[in-house]
Structure formats: C-alpha cells, structure tokens
Design an enzyme around this catalytic site. Structure first.
Site, short mmCIF file in Angstrom:
data_model
loop_
_atom_site.label_atom_id
_atom_site.label_comp_id
_atom_site.label_asym_id
_atom_site.label_seq_id
_atom_site.Cartn_x
_atom_site.Cartn_y
_atom_site.Cartn_z
N PHE A 34 0.71 -1.18 0.16
CA PHE A 34 -0.09 0.08 -0.03
C PHE A 34 0.85 1.03 -0.01
CE2 PHE A 34 -2.46 3.51 1.82
CZ PHE A 34 -3.47 3.32 1.26
N ASP A 35 1.98 1.40 0.88
CA ASP A 35 2.78 2.19 0.87
C ASP A 35 3.53 2.53 -0.35
OD1 ASP A 35 2.22 3.09 3.44
OD2 ASP A 35 3.84 1.97 4.49
N GLU A 110 -30.29 2.37 16.18
CA GLU A 110 -28.84 2.63 15.47
C GLU A 110 -28.09 2.69 17.04
OE1 GLU A 110 -28.64 6.10 13.43
OE2 GLU A 110 -29.55 5.16 11.61
N LYS A 112 -25.97 5.11 19.39
CA LYS A 112 -25.64 6.72 19.77
C LYS A 112 -24.09 6.79 20.02
CE LYS A 112 -27.30 10.86 21.93
NZ LYS A 112 -26.18 11.41 21.77
N ASP A 114 -20.78 8.50 20.65
CA ASP A 114 -20.42 9.47 21.82
C ASP A 114 -19.24 10.36 21.50
OD1 ASP A 114 -20.59 11.12 23.78
OD2 ASP A 114 -19.95 9.77 25.31
N ARG A 133 -20.97 21.09 13.76
CA ARG A 133 -22.32 21.60 14.05
C ARG A 133 -22.67 22.77 14.46
NH1 ARG A 133 -25.72 21.55 18.64
NH2 ARG A 133 -28.06 21.09 17.90
N TYR A 222 -24.72 8.60 9.88
CA TYR A 222 -25.79 8.15 10.15
C TYR A 222 -26.99 8.78 9.57
CZ TYR A 222 -24.53 11.53 13.62
OH TYR A 222 -24.27 12.61 14.38
N LYS A 309 -30.76 7.30 26.36
CA LYS A 309 -29.41 7.25 26.68
C LYS A 309 -29.22 6.11 27.96
CE LYS A 309 -27.48 11.13 26.89
NZ LYS A 309 -26.30 11.93 26.46
N CYS A 403 2.26 24.27 50.09
CA CYS A 403 2.21 22.75 49.53
C CYS A 403 2.40 21.82 50.66
CB CYS A 403 3.86 22.89 48.95
SG CYS A 403 4.36 21.27 48.57
N CYS A 406 6.28 20.72 51.41
CA CYS A 406 7.30 21.68 51.78
C CYS A 406 6.56 22.96 52.57
CB CYS A 406 8.40 21.78 50.65
SG CYS A 406 7.61 22.85 49.36
N CYS A 421 3.43 24.40 43.38
CA CYS A 421 4.42 24.63 44.30
C CYS A 421 5.52 25.09 43.45
CB CYS A 421 4.75 23.35 45.10
SG CYS A 421 6.11 23.54 46.21
N CYS A 427 11.67 20.85 47.26
CA CYS A 427 10.37 19.99 47.44
C CYS A 427 10.68 18.66 47.02
CB CYS A 427 9.14 20.80 46.57
SG CYS A 427 7.54 19.94 46.88
S1 IVH Z 1 -29.33 11.48 14.31
C1 IVH Z 1 -31.73 14.89 13.28
N1 IVH Z 1 -27.97 9.33 14.78
O1 IVH Z 1 -26.24 12.78 18.96
C2 IVH Z 1 -31.25 13.84 13.79
N2 IVH Z 1 -27.39 11.38 15.66
O2 IVH Z 1 -27.64 14.27 21.08
C3 IVH Z 1 -29.90 13.99 13.96
N3 IVH Z 1 -25.49 11.11 17.34
O3 IVH Z 1 -26.09 15.69 17.43
C4 IVH Z 1 -29.05 13.19 14.74
N4 IVH Z 1 -25.21 8.93 17.14
O4 IVH Z 1 -24.05 14.23 17.16
C5 IVH Z 1 -28.00 10.75 15.19
N5 IVH Z 1 -26.96 7.18 15.39
C6 IVH Z 1 -27.39 8.76 15.37
C7 IVH Z 1 -26.16 9.19 16.26
C8 IVH Z 1 -26.54 10.82 16.49
C9 IVH Z 1 -24.75 10.10 17.65
C10 IVH Z 1 -25.18 12.33 18.04
C11 IVH Z 1 -25.42 13.52 16.99
C12 IVH Z 1 -26.42 14.27 17.51
C13 IVH Z 1 -26.40 14.11 18.97
C14 IVH Z 1 -27.83 14.56 19.63
#
Ligand code: IVH
Length: 687
Positions: A34-35, A110, A112, A114, A133, A222, A309, A403, A406, A421, A427
């Site tokens: 690849f490189d 789906e 969520k 983080d 955003r 997503y 959540k 501290c 010391c 400190c 120290c």
């Molecule tokens: S949909 C209009 N799908 O969660 C709907 N958001 O708390 C837009 N996020 O700002 C979001 N996983 O940054 C969607 N599977 C997922 C997500 C997701 C994480 C985040 C996203 C959003 C925030 C809202």
C-alpha cells in the site's frame, strides 16, 4: 495510458484499498504494498502538478498550514435529538406516533455514538466541505482536518450518487488512540482530555491538520440529506451509503414494534462495552421519509426520532478525605479518598478531583455522600454531592494554600486551573520526580535506579538533583542500607552507559515542561546542540517542527534558572551527549552543493529534508544567494525566495526531484540523531 488517466487510476486503486482497510476491515494488500502505491502516486503528483487534486488520497497526511476556520451556513439545519433515560418514555414515543398515524410504523435503531457531530458535503462524487455542528445553523469549516480521517471517503466508489448531497455523522476517537494520546500528554505535562468525546472535538478544531492526521480519528455516518436521494427511507439509504464508501454502523437494525426496539436497546447495552469506541445510548428513528415529514420537527429536534441514553454506572459513597499529590513539575492534584464501593466490576477507593475549581463548583465537602462515575470507562470521578444526606455540621472545603510537602505558598499560572508549588529545588516529590523522569527507560535508561533506590539516595544526602548522579561512587552506594555490591555495580554501570545516550534523549530527560519525547527529537535535530538551543530566541525556537510559543517559552524559562544552568554545566563536565552525533554520511552525492528549503512538503518534514541533505554531503543555507545551488520548493513557497532564485538562475526543484537526486544510494536514513529503536519520525505513511 496517458499520465492523467494513470494518476486517476492509481487514486481509485488506493481509495478502494483504503476502504477495504478502514471501513470493511478486510485489507487486500500488505501495508508495504500500500505504501508503495501511495509513494508512486505522490511522485507522479509532484512531477505533474497540473493534475493536482485536493481529494487525492495523498492529501490525507494533512498540511502544516494554519486553518483559521471559516464559518459556513448549513443548508439543512443540524438539529439535536430529544433524550430519554426511561423505558416508559421510549414506549410512549412509539405509541404516540402510531396513534397519530393510526398505523404500525417501522423504526431504525442505531448506536448513539459519543463523539462530535459532523456534516460532510459531496459534489459530483467528491468531498467538497466538512462543517461542524456549531450552533446548528452555521458551523466551522474543518474540511482540511476531516480529509485526514481515513474512514471518510474523499471520492465515492460505486455509482448512482446524487450530484449534491450531505451526510451527517459522528467523529470519534477510539479508546486505543485516546489512551495513547493522554499518556503522551501527561508525559508532556499537558492536561489530559477528560474523555474520548472531548479529545475528538478538540482534535477536530486543531489548526494543524498534520497533527490531526496522527490522532487516528474515525467517522461513522448516520444520515443523508439531499434533493435526489436513491430511496425514500432511512434504512435503505444508509445501506447505500456503505456501498458508496462510507463507514456506517454494523449494528443498525430495522424494528417493527416497541418490544423489538426494547430488545435492541437491551442487547446493545450488553455488547457496547466490547466496542473499541464510546457509545452512550441508542437512537430510534422513524424509517420512512414521508412519515418523518408528516411528524415534523421542533426548532431543536425532529419529532420522528429519540435518543435512549444509557446511564453511566454510578455508585454512592462517602468522601473520607482529600490528599494532595505534588508532581515533578510542582503541579498539585487533589485526590479523593472514598469509602470503598463497587462500580462497574471494580472496587473504587480513590477518585480524581482534578483541581480546586471542580471542588468549588460541586461544593464537595469531607464527610459528604458523593456519586462516583466511570467517565469514559477510565479513572472514576466525583460527579455530584447527595445534598439530602449532608450532615449538619459540614464545612466548605478549604483548598490548600501551601504545598503539602514543603509548605511553600502555592502559585497559579494564567489560564491554568491547577496550583503549583514553586519550590523546585527544595520540594522532595519534585526533586524525586525529576530524577525518576531522568533515569526512566525513555530518558537516560539507567538500570537499577528504581523509585525506592532514588528515595534512599536522596534521604542519605547523596543525590539532590540529576547532576549528582554523576558524582556517585561505588563505595558510597555499598555503604547504604539494603543495597548490596551487585546492585551498586548495576547502578554504576547504568550511569556509565548513560553517557552514550543520544542528545535528543538527554534533552527529553532534562524534564523541561512540555518538551516530550518527540518534541525533544525535533528540537535536537533542528539545533544540533544544547548551546544553540540555549542561545535561541523564541522566534528561532518556533522554527523547529512541533514547537509553538508555549513550548518555546518553557524552554527559555528553563534556561533562565541559575540552578538549571549549574546542573547543565555539571552534566556537560560529566560528558553526557550535549550535541547530535556527527552525521554519518550515506553518500557524497551532494558534496559541494548548497540547498535552500522553502514551503511545506508532503513526504518529509523540513527537518527530515535537512537531515537527508547533510547525510548526502550537502549543506543547508537559510537564504537564497549566489552561493545557492538548489532551491527545494514546497507548497506555499515564499514568493520572494522564488523570485530571487529565478533571478539568480538557481535550480528550483520539487521534493520528488530532490529524492531522485539522492535515490541512487539505496539506504536512505532519516534518523541522524536517534537510536535504533527511536524510529517515530513522520514518514507520511498511512499505516
Ligand atoms: S441523528 C436529526 N443518529 O447525537 C437527527 N445522531 O444528541 C440528527 N449522534 O447531534 C441526529 N449517534 O451528534 C443521530 N446514530 C445517530 C447518532 C447521533 C450520535 C449524536 C449527534 C447528535 C447528537 C444528539
């Protein structure tokens, strides 16, 4: 085949291998092959700049140019999601929709993710722009940084994509990269990131995309938005996104009832601990676009989607006392001692409190019942006080002013939450911490000198600073309690051997604030010896790769201190390596040739190019003059240099042309100043 088609074909080939590696996890060729492909493309692009393309896979390495983010208005607002932590509320969400529509509804469930949200715009199959955003209606243009993320396609694969569309997704920092980054930050005395989300968001806003490129961000898509989408539902469009080269979650599921949705939630809650990145819940979306449209949105969030959540695992326990730790730089860290409690499979006895601001903010008092949480599954932290359980006689916590070791009055630096400190020379934990850092494996690697032995040497008045190590005698060591002749031998040998440690590591071992292992290498290779570093102005220090004003100031502060200067004098007298080893010539191809380097480069950093010139017998000049034989011109080369070089009839060559000049010698060495195992100079490789 003409050159243009050849370049395009190579780009396609690399993009598809990239997709197999980063999106599908099924690489079809070796990293080495690849490189080689990537290098071939780089060379062709350098030789034929008329076919340059910002979306070429060679651009993933990022650039050093400062971004200065431009604000971009979102064509479609970036909404948030309404949240719930309760199963009943989740059922209500589905029931209300089904009642309103008087029919059954399909939901897409789906993960969520983080991380931090991103909007990426594609035009004619190519990445056009990436925007954060922001406030939902406009965000920052972070295109250059997003281009460096390997799972984001720069050009789409397959066919049938609309001319214009936007995807929305989440940029994540996997736990493995997060741990690595934080370890590095701690070593460099930088505040570690609290969790992978902050780390991803912070990285995305970096001004230097080549640093972003090294931080291994990932991106899951997503959502897709546009006028001409292939399907009229979320599920099929998301599967289509995968065909075009986007990374979408494997865990997406189509559900037809509330009970199915709930089973999904429960299964994800169990399996998510195994995922290599952070998730904090499940997102439930109505599948069909016509129903989404019918349900509409509020100003903040769509009514056709909700996030369930997961609660971070919490435990309630008593705060028994607070200890204060003093680090090698004098930084004070408060640590909570707790009544032992079970949390996410381990017994928690201590929790981090970070700094005085956090204690004040939460009004934490000794004797309080407090909630501890494992933020991002790492060190537990106190998140809240259970005020209803506070005892009547409790007192506001008084943060220490002196501290704990010391008794020196503590100081605070502008823009920093921690107290320090300032008694560096007197120290104990600072003295011991600096010696431990100096002798550590990545520094002077002095065998036999563990933490306990250092304390023993210090307590017996033998070692008070790093220079004292070089005045130690075997007799002094054997006379110490608990230290036999063999250990003494070991220590003496270790100290002797450390005289061969290369300059870059000596520089790191000194423990100058913010000068970590890599930075030390760059500084050493740029300045070549300690005298030059000590004499350098802020502007000159900043010229070295990876050195900014904060690091430059810290270096100058270190060398302003008379005690440090005395230590340096003694270390030099003891014969430590205070300059980079003389350059080992790889060839004499460039003997008698003088080079000027200007602009930024793709395959090598400027310091690497300098090292290559010297290894092949050439010389580097800082300004173009009649003595110059070659000007190596990179991107964004200064126009004055270019004009002058043209006027003086000097050869202006590209990075590739330069590499070709030295290529006849097979073994191109980059590391002049580093030891064999110190091999992490950037080489623009993807893997
Ligand atoms: S949909 C209009 N799908 O969660 C709907 N958001 O708390 C837009 N996020 O700002 C979001 N996983 O940054 C969607 N599977 C997922 C997500 C997701 C994480 C985040 C996203 C959003 C925030 C809202």
């Amino acid at each position: 085949m003409d050159i243009k088609s050849k370049i395009e074909e190579l780009r396609k080939k690399i993009n598809s291998h990239n997709y197999r590696y980063y999106v599908e996890n099924t690489p079809a060729i070796s990293d080495y092959d690849f490189d080689a492909l990537l290098r071939e493309l780089q060379n062709m692009e350098e030789s034929y700049p008329q076919f340059d393309d910002v979306n070429s896979p060679t651009k993933r390495v990022g650039s050093d140019k400062s971004n200065g983010f431009e604000s971009v208005k979102h064509r479609y607002p970036m909404l948030s999601l309404s949240n719930t932590y309760s199963q009943d509320e989740l059922s209500d969400f589905c029931r209300k929709i089904e009642e309103e529509l008087e029919r059954e509804v399909q939901y897409v469930c789906e993960l969520k993710f983080d991380g931090t949200a991103i909007c990426i715009i594609y035009e004619n199959g190519k990445l056009l722009k990436a925007v954060t955003r922001g406030d939902g209606s406009s965000g920052d243009d972070v295109t250059e940084n997003v281009r460096t993320i390997n799972s984001v396609p720069l050009e789409l694969i397959g066919s049938g994509y609309p001319n214009y569309f936007e995807v929305r997704g989440e940029i994540l920092m996997p736990y493995s990269s997060f741990d690595r980054l934080n370890a590095e930050r701690e070593l460099n005395d930088e505040q570690p990131f609290a969790n992978p989300r902050n780390a991803a968001a912070g990285t995305l806003k970096l001004q230097n995309s080549s640093i972003v490129a090294k931080r291994s961000l990932d991106c899951f898509i997503y959502n897709i938005l546009g006028e001409e989408l292939p399907y009229r539902n979320h599920y099929e469009n998301t599967l289509q996104l995968k065909e075009w080269g986007f990374k979408v979650s494997e865990q997406m599921k189509l559900c037809s009832s509330v009970s199915e949705v709930w089973s999904y939630v429960e299964s994800i809650d169990k399996m998510r601990v195994e995922l290599p990145y952070a998730t904090d819940g499940v997102v439930i979306k109505v599948n069909k676009y016509d129903i989404q449209k019918q349900l509409g949105s509020t100003a903040k969030a769509p009514k056709w989607s909700v996030a369930y959540k997961f609660k971070a695992e919490q435990a309630l326990t008593k705060l028994l006392s607070v200890d204060f730790q003093v680090g090698r730089t004098g930084a004070i860290t408060p640590v909570a001692n707790l009544e032992p409690v079970q949390l996410a499979g381990t017994t928690v006895k201590r929790a981090s409190l970070h700094n005085s601001d956090q204690i004040t903010l939460l009004d934490i008092r000794v004797g309080d019942m407090v909630y501890v949480e494992k933020g991002g599954e790492i060190i537990p932290k106190i998140t809240e006080v259970e005020l209803s359980m506070r005892s009547a006689g409790s007192h506001t916590f008084e943060y220490i002013t002196n501290c704990p070791e010391c008794n020196t009055p503590l100081v605070k630096f502008e823009g920093e939450a921690k107290s320090y400190c300032p008694n560096q020379g007197g120290c104990a934990p600072q003295i011991l911490g600096r010696i431990e850092h100096f002798v550590a494996r990545k520094g002077m690697n002095i065998d036999g000198l563990g933490g306990e032995t250092i304390v023993l040497l210090h307590n017996n008045g033998l070692v008070n600073n790093i220079a004292d190590l070089y005045s130690l005698h075997h007799d002094q060591l054997v006379s110490l309690p608990r230290l036999g002749a063999k250990s003494a031998d070991n220590i003496v040998k270790g100290i002797e051997n450390s005289l061969n440690i290369p300059f870059a590591r000596v520089l790191f071992a000194l423990g100058i604030r913010f000068v970590g292992e890599t930075t030390a290498k760059y500084i050493a290779s740029h300045f070549k010896n300690l005298e030059a570093i000590m004499a350098a102005s802020t502007e000159q220090l900043i010229e070295a790769d990876e050195v900014g004003s904060k690091i430059a100031e810290s270096i100058q502060e270190y060398f302003r201190d008379e005690n440090n200067l005395e230590i340096i004098r003694r270390l030099s007298a003891a014969n430590l390596q205070m300059s980079a080893e003389s350059i080992e010539l790889v060839s004499e191809n460039l003997t008698g040739k003088n080079f000027v380097i200007s602009g930024s480069f793709i395959q090598h950093s400027r310091d690497e190019l300098k090292a290559l010139i010297e290894q092949h017998g050439g010389k580097i000049l800082s300004a173009v003059s009649s003595n110059t034989n070659f000007l190596i011109a990179g991107n964004k080369i200064g126009p004055a240099k270019l004009t002058k070089a043209t006027k003086l009839n000097i050869n202006i060559i590209s990075e590739t042309e330069f590499i070709n000049m030295i290529a006849s010698t097979d073994n191109v060495k980059l590391n002049t100043i580093t030891s064999e195992n110190d091999n992490n100079v950037t080489q623009g490789s993807l893997f």
